[in-house]
Design an enzyme around this catalytic site. Structure first.
Site, PDB file in Angstrom:
ATOM      1  N   GLY A  88      -3.589   0.403 -12.815  1.00  0.00           N
ATOM      2  CA  GLY A  88      -2.656  -0.113 -11.800  1.00  0.00           C
ATOM      3  C   GLY A  88      -3.366  -0.782 -10.629  1.00  0.00           C
ATOM      4  N   ILE A 147      -3.923  -0.026  -7.176  1.00  0.00           N
ATOM      5  CA  ILE A 147      -4.965   0.659  -6.396  1.00  0.00           C
ATOM      6  C   ILE A 147      -5.971   1.309  -7.346  1.00  0.00           C
ATOM      7  CG2 ILE A 147      -5.410   2.347  -4.569  1.00  0.00           C
ATOM      8  CD1 ILE A 147      -2.479   1.918  -3.673  1.00  0.00           C
ATOM      9  N   ASN A 176      -0.380   4.867 -18.877  1.00  0.00           N
ATOM     10  CA  ASN A 176       0.607   4.597 -19.941  1.00  0.00           C
ATOM     11  C   ASN A 176       1.089   3.152 -19.909  1.00  0.00           C
ATOM     12  OD1 ASN A 176       2.300   4.543 -17.770  1.00  0.00           O
ATOM     13  ND2 ASN A 176       3.699   6.147 -18.487  1.00  0.00           N
ATOM     14  N   SER A 208       2.964   1.659 -18.015  1.00  0.00           N
ATOM     15  CA  SER A 208       4.393   1.479 -17.730  1.00  0.00           C
ATOM     16  C   SER A 208       4.599   0.478 -16.595  1.00  0.00           C
ATOM     17  CB  SER A 208       5.051   2.812 -17.377  1.00  0.00           C
ATOM     18  OG  SER A 208       4.575   3.271 -16.134  1.00  0.00           O
ATOM     19  N   ASP A 256       0.508   9.065 -21.403  1.00  0.00           N
ATOM     20  CA  ASP A 256       1.385   9.405 -20.288  1.00  0.00           C
ATOM     21  C   ASP A 256       0.924  10.755 -19.739  1.00  0.00           C
ATOM     22  OD1 ASP A 256       3.562  10.374 -18.754  1.00  0.00           O
ATOM     23  OD2 ASP A 256       4.922   9.059 -19.862  1.00  0.00           O
ATOM     24  N   LYS A 260       6.607   4.097  -8.024  1.00  0.00           N
ATOM     25  CA  LYS A 260       6.442   3.826  -6.592  1.00  0.00           C
ATOM     26  C   LYS A 260       7.498   2.927  -5.965  1.00  0.00           C
ATOM     27  CE  LYS A 260       3.418  -0.105  -7.283  1.00  0.00           C
ATOM     28  NZ  LYS A 260       2.189  -0.798  -6.948  1.00  0.00           N
ATOM     29  N   SER A 271       0.930   9.049   0.816  1.00  0.00           N
ATOM     30  CA  SER A 271       1.428   7.836   1.463  1.00  0.00           C
ATOM     31  C   SER A 271       1.847   8.126   2.895  1.00  0.00           C
ATOM     32  CB  SER A 271       2.650   7.345   0.684  1.00  0.00           C
ATOM     33  OG  SER A 271       3.354   6.381   1.414  1.00  0.00           O
ATOM     34  N   THR A 274       4.387   7.269   3.983  1.00  0.00           N
ATOM     35  CA  THR A 274       5.824   7.532   3.906  1.00  0.00           C
ATOM     36  C   THR A 274       6.137   8.990   4.255  1.00  0.00           C
ATOM     37  OG1 THR A 274       7.779   7.068   2.556  1.00  0.00           O
ATOM     38  CG2 THR A 274       5.975   8.142   1.438  1.00  0.00           C
ATOM     39  N   TYR A 291      11.365   8.933  -3.718  1.00  0.00           N
ATOM     40  CA  TYR A 291       9.947   8.571  -3.860  1.00  0.00           C
ATOM     41  C   TYR A 291       9.116   9.281  -2.775  1.00  0.00           C
ATOM     42  CZ  TYR A 291       5.763   5.949  -2.718  1.00  0.00           C
ATOM     43  OH  TYR A 291       4.471   5.626  -2.379  1.00  0.00           O
ATOM     44  N   LYS A 350       6.122  12.460  -2.825  1.00  0.00           N
ATOM     45  CA  LYS A 350       4.795  12.481  -2.171  1.00  0.00           C
ATOM     46  C   LYS A 350       4.651  13.751  -1.331  1.00  0.00           C
ATOM     47  CE  LYS A 350       3.115   8.658  -3.819  1.00  0.00           C
ATOM     48  NZ  LYS A 350       2.088   8.744  -4.875  1.00  0.00           N
ATOM     49  N   PHE A 373      -1.673   3.776   4.185  1.00  0.00           N
ATOM     50  CA  PHE A 373      -0.680   3.012   4.942  1.00  0.00           C
ATOM     51  C   PHE A 373      -0.204   1.862   4.035  1.00  0.00           C
ATOM     52  CE2 PHE A 373       0.090   5.304   8.790  1.00  0.00           C
ATOM     53  CZ  PHE A 373      -0.699   6.390   8.514  1.00  0.00           C
TER      54      PHE A 373
HETATM   55  C1  UD1 Z   1       7.085   0.853   1.423  1.00  0.00           C
HETATM   56  C2  UD1 Z   1       7.596   2.263   1.336  1.00  0.00           C
HETATM   57  C3  UD1 Z   1       6.438   3.214   1.234  1.00  0.00           C
HETATM   58  C4  UD1 Z   1       5.561   2.862   0.075  1.00  0.00           C
HETATM   59  C5  UD1 Z   1       5.085   1.429   0.231  1.00  0.00           C
HETATM   60  C6  UD1 Z   1       4.319   1.031  -1.007  1.00  0.00           C
HETATM   61  C7  UD1 Z   1       9.684   2.573   2.555  1.00  0.00           C
HETATM   62  C8  UD1 Z   1      10.332   3.106   3.766  1.00  0.00           C
HETATM   63  N1  UD1 Z   1       8.382   2.618   2.507  1.00  0.00           N
HETATM   64  O1  UD1 Z   1       6.471   0.699   2.682  1.00  0.00           O
HETATM   65  O2  UD1 Z   1       6.938   4.486   1.049  1.00  0.00           O
HETATM   66  O3  UD1 Z   1       4.459   3.717   0.041  1.00  0.00           O
HETATM   67  O4  UD1 Z   1       6.193   0.550   0.360  1.00  0.00           O
HETATM   68  O5  UD1 Z   1       3.602  -0.108  -0.766  1.00  0.00           O
HETATM   69  O6  UD1 Z   1      10.333   2.072   1.681  1.00  0.00           O
HETATM   70  N2  UD1 Z   1       9.592  -6.823   4.624  1.00  0.00           N
HETATM   71  C9  UD1 Z   1      10.271  -8.003   4.853  1.00  0.00           C
HETATM   72  N3  UD1 Z   1      10.647  -8.763   3.783  1.00  0.00           N
HETATM   73  C10 UD1 Z   1      10.376  -8.402   2.496  1.00  0.00           C
HETATM   74  C11 UD1 Z   1       9.671  -7.193   2.257  1.00  0.00           C
HETATM   75  C12 UD1 Z   1       9.303  -6.427   3.338  1.00  0.00           C
HETATM   76  O7  UD1 Z   1      10.537  -8.354   5.989  1.00  0.00           O
HETATM   77  O8  UD1 Z   1      10.758  -9.130   1.558  1.00  0.00           O
HETATM   78  C13 UD1 Z   1       9.149  -6.015   5.770  1.00  0.00           C
HETATM   79  C14 UD1 Z   1       9.719  -4.613   5.789  1.00  0.00           C
HETATM   80  O9  UD1 Z   1      10.917  -4.571   6.479  1.00  0.00           O
HETATM   81  C15 UD1 Z   1       8.610  -3.858   6.483  1.00  0.00           C
HETATM   82  C16 UD1 Z   1       7.344  -4.608   6.095  1.00  0.00           C
HETATM   83  O10 UD1 Z   1       7.769  -5.877   5.657  1.00  0.00           O
HETATM   84  O11 UD1 Z   1       8.759  -3.936   7.859  1.00  0.00           O
HETATM   85  C17 UD1 Z   1       6.553  -3.933   5.006  1.00  0.00           C
HETATM   86  O12 UD1 Z   1       7.407  -3.673   3.911  1.00  0.00           O
HETATM   87  P1  UD1 Z   1       6.868  -3.127   2.517  1.00  0.00           P
HETATM   88  O13 UD1 Z   1       5.732  -3.979   2.062  1.00  0.00           O
HETATM   89  O14 UD1 Z   1       8.027  -3.005   1.598  1.00  0.00           O
HETATM   90  O15 UD1 Z   1       6.257  -1.723   2.857  1.00  0.00           O
HETATM   91  P2  UD1 Z   1       6.931  -0.466   3.617  1.00  0.00           P
HETATM   92  O16 UD1 Z   1       8.392  -0.566   3.608  1.00  0.00           O
HETATM   93  O17 UD1 Z   1       6.255  -0.293   4.908  1.00  0.00           O
END
Ligand code: UD1
Length: 339
Positions: free
Chosen positions: A12, A14, A34, A36, A60, A86, A126, A128, A151, A155, A180
């Site tokens: 995958g 990472i 796996n 997937s 798996d 994820k 994460s 999260t 999800y 974690k 992060f």
């Molecule tokens: C998300 C998950 C986190 C997970 C991580 C995996 C949540 C709350 N968090 O983090 O648990 O570990 O992905 O990488 O769901 N954004 C846009 N437009 C887009 C996509 C994202 O504006 O099309 C913004 C989002 O609002 C956010 C930032 O970009 O502010 C980052 O988003 P994203 O990459 O999805 O990560 P997280 O939401 O921080």
């Protein structure tokens, strides 16, 4: 056997970058995946970058008998457990799928480690787990908030399972790395993220928009209580993140852990807004991105970034790559995929 590492989910995003850094650090890598949500091509990428083809077993991690054979056939002292689903949104729609897969696979690995006397386990956690934190930046002692998705809950639960398993088993040492926002790709553009379908995460959406696969990036909210109104995140280069795994494994192998179960934040310590990231991508790659402001996305927290003091001091690790270089690598990878 101290220099051999089993990497679950090693094909995958990472996992493949970590396999490269492990091999470069002199470790022998055994990958179980796996496929997937990954592709065999990442194994070829690892071979091209390092000159070494890691051992690969398609299995798996929930398949106890298949995993038992892996433990029987290969000597390794350390395991890095990446294998998990994820997608936050999917986890809300299909919680049982997430609980069953993410917890069962981890429990199977932990039970087999106990049975076969394998000692060191590194778990992909994460940021999260912090949810909507009351204080920023978050340290490892910042209280975890109730998870906002199944999800995120897997974690949190997996961290607790690891804590309890380590407490109950003298020989076992564990580290949870709380990532992060991992972004970017290997500078060689031979491995990177391969999202299936429409990307949920910001950077793959940006690169696909730049490549013309998506028409327009939606920026989810410009009315947050932040300097420019968009959310703040801590974007960590995937190669920097991969290096953190190598030092964490070294710490356990060399007996340097302070506690048998430890947790480290892995981020840059720097908050970056969505607008800043988009602008940074445009400037780094000298192009214009088609974007518009859209409503907030449900479940997004306003801001979260890491206090990385513990990782800096204890692991001797810090994020090194410049955001500009990371965003260049992300674009180079996207272009190589589209060729
Ligand atoms: C998300 C998950 C986190 C997970 C991580 C995996 C949540 C709350 N968090 O983090 O648990 O570990 O992905 O990488 O769901 N954004 C846009 N437009 C887009 C996509 C994202 O504006 O099309 C913004 C989002 O609002 C956010 C930032 O970009 O502010 C980052 O988003 P994203 O990459 O999805 O990560 P997280 O939401 O921080």
């Amino acid at each position: 056997m101290g220099n051999r590492v089993l990497v679950t989910g090693g094909a995958g995003y990472i996992g493949s970058h970590t396999a490269v850094e492990l091999i470069n650090g002199g470790y022998e890598v055994i990958i179980v995946d796996n496929l997937s949500n990954s592709d065999r091509s990442s194994l070829e990428g690892i071979r091209k970058i390092t000159g070494i083809e890691p051992t690969f077993i398609e299995a798996d991690c929930c398949d106890r008998e298949a995993m038992r054979r892996v433990f029987e056939n290969y000597e390794f002292d350390s395991v890095i457990h990446f294998a998990a689903y994820k997608a936050v949104g999917e986890s809300v729609a299909e919680p049982a799928k997430y609980y069953r897969n993410n917890l069962d696979s981890f429990l199977t690995v932990l039970e087999l480690m106990k049975e076969f006397g394998r000692n060191n386990i590194l778990f992909s956690s994460s940021a999260t787990v912090y949810g909507d934190a009351d204080t920023l930046p978050v340290t490892e002692l910042t209280p975890r908030k109730p998870a906002t998705s199944p999800y995120g809950n897997t974690k949190q639960m997996a961290e607790d399972i690891l804590r309890d398993m380590v407490a109950a088993n003298e020989g076992l040492k564990g580290i949870a790395l709380r990532y992060f926002n991992p972004i970017g790709a290997h500078p060689s553009a031979l491995i990177g993220e391969l999202p299936r379908g429409v990307p949920n995460n910001l950077v793959p959406y940006i690169t696909q928009t730049a490549a013309g696969v998506r028409e327009c990036l939606s920026i989810f909210g410009d009315d947050y209580d932040t300097p420019d109104g968009s959310c703040l995140r801590d974007y960590i280069d995937v190669v920097d993140l991969a290096r953190a795994h190598v030092v964490a494994i070294e710490r356990m192998v060399e007996g340097k852990s302070r506690e048998r179960y430890e947790i480290f934040n892995i981020g840059t310590g720097r908050p970056v807004s969505v607008f800043e990231l988009v602008r940074g991508f445009e400037e780094a790659n000298n192009l214009k991105l088609n974007y518009r402001v859209a409503p907030r996305r449900a479940g997004d927290v306003t801001a979260v970034w890491a206090d990385t003091t513990l990782a800096n001091d204890e692991l001797g690790w810090r994020a090194e790559r410049e955001l500009r270089d990371t965003l260049r690598a992300a674009w180079a990878w996207e272009q190589s995929v589209r060729q």
